[in-house]
Scaffold this motif. Sequence first.
Motif, PDB file in Angstrom:
ATOM      1  N   SER A  22       1.373  -4.931 -10.370  1.00 25.60           N
ATOM      2  CA  SER A  22       2.837  -4.900 -10.302  1.00 25.60           C
ATOM      3  C   SER A  22       3.456  -5.067 -11.680  1.00 25.60           C
ATOM      4  CB  SER A  22       3.330  -6.000  -9.372  1.00 25.60           C
ATOM      5  OG  SER A  22       3.014  -7.248  -9.937  1.00 25.60           O
TER       6      SER A  22
ATOM      7  N   VAL B 101      -6.298   1.018   1.733  1.00 26.10           N
ATOM      8  CA  VAL B 101      -5.092   0.733   0.938  1.00 26.10           C
ATOM      9  C   VAL B 101      -4.669   1.965   0.158  1.00 26.10           C
ATOM     10  CG1 VAL B 101      -5.261  -1.749   0.754  1.00 26.10           C
ATOM     11  CG2 VAL B 101      -6.534  -0.339  -0.837  1.00 26.10           C
TER      12      VAL B 101
ATOM     13  N   THR C  86       3.600   4.288  -7.111  1.00 26.13           N
ATOM     14  CA  THR C  86       4.350   3.083  -6.800  1.00 26.13           C
ATOM     15  C   THR C  86       3.516   1.869  -7.157  1.00 26.13           C
ATOM     16  OG1 THR C  86       3.400   3.176  -4.610  1.00 26.13           O
ATOM     17  CG2 THR C  86       5.586   4.119  -4.867  1.00 26.13           C
TER      18      THR C  86
ATOM     19  N   PHE D 150      -2.961  -6.566  -6.483  1.00 24.43           N
ATOM     20  CA  PHE D 150      -1.588  -6.041  -6.384  1.00 24.43           C
ATOM     21  C   PHE D 150      -0.665  -6.754  -7.350  1.00 24.43           C
ATOM     22  CE2 PHE D 150      -0.980  -3.009  -2.875  1.00 24.43           C
ATOM     23  CZ  PHE D 150      -2.301  -2.888  -2.496  1.00 24.43           C
TER      24      PHE D 150
ATOM     25  N   ASN E 226      -3.081   4.397   2.494  1.00 21.33           N
ATOM     26  CA  ASN E 226      -1.821   3.780   2.877  1.00 21.33           C
ATOM     27  C   ASN E 226      -0.747   4.032   1.835  1.00 21.33           C
ATOM     28  OD1 ASN E 226      -0.581   2.481   4.822  1.00 21.33           O
ATOM     29  ND2 ASN E 226      -1.365   0.428   4.348  1.00 21.33           N
ATOM     30  N   ALA E 227      -1.140   3.814   0.554  1.00 23.69           N
ATOM     31  CA  ALA E 227      -0.174   4.000  -0.524  1.00 23.69           C
ATOM     32  C   ALA E 227       0.265   5.456  -0.592  1.00 23.69           C
ATOM     33  CB  ALA E 227      -0.790   3.583  -1.855  1.00 23.69           C
TER      34      ALA E 227
ATOM     35  N   GLU F 264       2.543  -0.306  -5.097  1.00 23.15           N
ATOM     36  CA  GLU F 264       1.491  -0.423  -4.077  1.00 23.15           C
ATOM     37  C   GLU F 264       0.327   0.487  -4.437  1.00 23.15           C
ATOM     38  OE1 GLU F 264       4.909   0.323  -2.447  1.00 23.15           O
ATOM     39  OE2 GLU F 264       4.915  -1.719  -3.200  1.00 23.15           O
TER      40      GLU F 264
ATOM     41  N   SER G 239      -4.274  -9.691  -2.981  1.00 21.30           N
ATOM     42  CA  SER G 239      -3.058 -10.186  -3.618  1.00 21.30           C
ATOM     43  C   SER G 239      -3.220 -10.200  -5.135  1.00 21.30           C
ATOM     44  CB  SER G 239      -2.726 -11.582  -3.106  1.00 21.30           C
ATOM     45  OG  SER G 239      -3.774 -12.452  -3.446  1.00 21.30           O
TER      46      SER G 239
ATOM     47  N   ALA H 124      -3.386  -0.591  -5.136  1.00 20.53           N
ATOM     48  CA  ALA H 124      -4.489  -0.037  -4.351  1.00 20.53           C
ATOM     49  C   ALA H 124      -5.589   0.464  -5.264  1.00 20.53           C
ATOM     50  CB  ALA H 124      -3.957   1.100  -3.477  1.00 20.53           C
TER      51      ALA H 124
END
Lengths: 204, 480, 367
Positions: B475, B393, B317, B471, B396-397, B319, B468, B323
């Motif tokens: 993205s 992170v 993803t 990420f 988390n992902a 995220e 930020s 990460a």
Amino acid sequence: MIIQALAFYLFAGILVVSALMVISARNPVHSVLFLILGFFNSAGLFILLGAEFVAMIMVIVYVGAVAVLFLFVVMMLDISFADLRKGAMQYVPVGLAIGAVLLTELVMAYGVWAFAPDALANRGAPLIRFEGATNAESLGQVLYTDYVLAFQLAGLILFVAMVGAIVLTLRTRPGVRRQNVGEQHARKREDVLEIRKVTPGTGV
Amino acid sequence: MTDFNLIPLLPEIFLSLVGMGLLIVGVSQGNVSTRVICWSSAAGFVITGLILLGIGWETQTVLNGMFVMDKFAGFMKLLILTGLVAAVGLSVRYIIQEGMERFEYPILIIFAGIGMMIMVSANNLLTLYMGLELQSLSLYVLAAFHRNSMRSSEAGIKYFVLGALSSGMLLFGMSLIYGFTGSVDFTTIGATVNNLSAIPFGLTFGLVFVLAGLAFKISAVPFHMWTPDVYQGAPTSVTALFAIVPKIAAFGLLMRLLFEPFMGMSEQWVQIIYFIAVASMVVGAFAAIAQGNIKRLLAYSSIGNMGYALMGLVAGTAEGAGAVVLYLTIYMIMTAGVFAVVLSMRRQGMAVYKIKDLSGLSQTNPGLAYPLAILMFSMSGIPPAAGFFGKLVVFNAAVASGYYILAVIGVLSSVVAAFYYLRVVKVMFFDEPADAFDGGLPFARRAILFISVLFVLGFVIKPNIFVSSSFDAASVLFQG
Amino acid sequence: MEYLIWTGWTLLYTLVIIVGVLIAVAYYTYAERKVMGGMQRRQGPITVGPFGLLQPLADGLKLFSKETIIPSGANRVVFLLAPMMLFALSLIAWAVIPFDKGWVLANINVGILYLFAVSSMTVYGVIMAGWASNSRYAFLGGLRSASQMVSYEVSMGLIIVCVLLCTGSLNLMEIVEAPRPVWMQVLLFPMFIVFLISILAETNRAPFDLPEGESEITGGFMVEYSAMAFALFFLGEYSAMILMSAMTTILFLGGWLPPFGMAFLAFVPGIIWFAAKTLLVMFFFLWARATLPRFRYDQLMRLGWKVFLPLTLAWVILTAGILMSFDALPNMPAEAAVSQDALTQIEADTSDAAGLSETSGIEDIND
């Protein structure tokens, strides 16, 4: 064409046999010579494909330059290759196992052989502009335009290879006397020759 | 030839001109100019970074779609350049001390850097391969750079032979991909893959080979065998370079490859990456325990860290990708700091590498011991340090995408890994002091160590700057 | 049937070329001895036949009737293969040489590359002979020749590139017929000189005859050879010299065209001009041998790598630059137009994959 088929099987057969001989010949020089034969036959296959430019470059570069250096090195090296081979047999089972796995995978892949439906169109797309042009022309047209980045990067890679070879092998040996042509030419009579009047009985 | 726009390539072009120019300087001035060339190349990296910031990072592909410039490439290149500056800065004093003061050293780093920058911008299998080879070839030479040392030569040969093997696999895989999709262009491959109703077996086959080749480059298990030996044998400054930068480039490449053209085949590659990630984490954690040599320890540590980073890829993803980028950033900065200490481990003018040699460092040289302890805490992922957030992170992902088992394995292996990181701390603080190291930390090393520690401790205060931006960069890969 | 006739003609033509080359080789050796004799105020061969004209035949007969000695430590197969290979290579190159307009056995698109490839392979005959003889002198000679030929091939290749830039084709016939204004000839003249020197090194001839080097390594790679095997080396070497002369004629001297574009001389058959020009270069080989002392090995390498290579490389760039800036690149305008047309067509069709597969480019793949 039956002649083309014959030529193909001739080239391909010799190629396979010589490739086999490269790894099985006892004498390393023979290995290199078989390697050269292999290059030569693959050049023949390129000609059958209509890629005469690639075929000739193959002969010039691989046969004419690379393999000569191979041969040169192999002939100069004073290594008993029989000794080197001694331990090799113990790896045969592993090699065979990996080979078997790969073969099975290839067979499996062959069983469900399918190209992406777009593959044909994708592959054909760059060819259209070169209808009727010779090999060299079409290669030149893409190499210096579409693929200029890859071309330049290949240049950089070769450049690094050259720097690397020099870094790893060039050693300045002291006490070597080299000819310096420029210096020799620049030498003047006054620098090396002196005329003196010598009166008899005194010496210089 | 519709898009002959060289602006996105300016950093690479500039850097290669710097490399060639410095080579001319070096050839004419000889090895006495090594120091000057080192600092000039560091300056070159900095200027390249400024150019990179200046050219604008909006997505555009140029040169017949072979080269892509977007936020992701820009961010990764910035990371690479930072890492390269650090690597050169760490090297200068070391190569002089070790008597391998030759001007080609920084120049090879420059060319490796160009290769890495091309790698993260590759939008075509050809560009990918060219960038990879440019980088690898320079690194092979650097590994063997200390040519009077048996170990260094051995490391170079080993790295070269295995590297060539992996390049062979990569090429074989690429040829299969080309055969089955009919293109080497990422965009076309992506479109073709997305059009498929069923993935042809041969295409998967090709992707597996490509992944195997790339796994070698990031030293992920089961293609990690070379790492400890090369890390140990190569001159330490080169080991620092290996640990800091090439992984970022290889990851950048891997992410672009998997998330752009082969996103449609994620079912296939997720299994592979999953396995590689788990194996890397476990091997990295357990094999490092037995190591007495700090360079080998760091090698296994890097293997383990690659496993954690791959976890973010498995998530598949935006995220996850973010990460990974964040993780790599943190990992790079920590590793640079650790190597600043390792490079300073010298007694009587000789470099020492045993963990035992660090005994009682807190008493003999607290200026090295405390920063190293902080970095080790961070590496093992103890909370306030930056390393913790990197792992957080990534886990988390993975959890967000439903890979609970993977996350659990990750947590467990990081607990195991904490053992050997903390052992270093224990040796430094609680063992009988050994002889003191040679004093005098050169400015560059001191600065890198300071920045690294500052980053590790300060990350918690304003994590958002890095989170930020990384990420944001990642993205981009998911927009197409 | 038609096919059989074609095969028959080809075989006949091949035979004519081979016999012609062999006769030329025979009398080239005679000419060499006569010319060198003349230059050294001797007479050369005079006893066998009128003016010694039968001397080459007598030499051949002598070599043919002698015993082929294979040294006991030699690698038999490679030892015997080497001279055969050298001889065969020096003959197959003649397949692409155009003796006159249309007088060529195989008019292939990449003729010049073929020539270059064949000439670059002759090094194997020498190095194999040197290695297989199992003799120090022979091995030294073989190694010398390998490094020498590889070194000079590089600059030869670059010189050929210069010519190709000016002619715009890899086909030997088109190279000869490409228009060459005076400025282009001036531009290529330095390369002509370098090429002449390089072919001396490429064929292992004096003053670059280090692989043989009679006075230092007693004959080099050929030292263990006798009788027919030796004769094959001899034939191969001289045939290669004639071939290189023909190549120089084609690349620089305008092949079968009358010299300096003198149209009033066009009534003379092209083959005469071709032969005359080739003879001129062949004479140069003998002239150089009779005049110049042998190079030292490091001097040879210096000349190849430090003088010729940079010079030719610079000249390629210069030639390309001049051709570009004066817009004189051959074959350019038409090609550009074609590809431009095709490009626009592609752009029109890009989104339409079905439309693409109808064009003939795709059908070629389907076959």
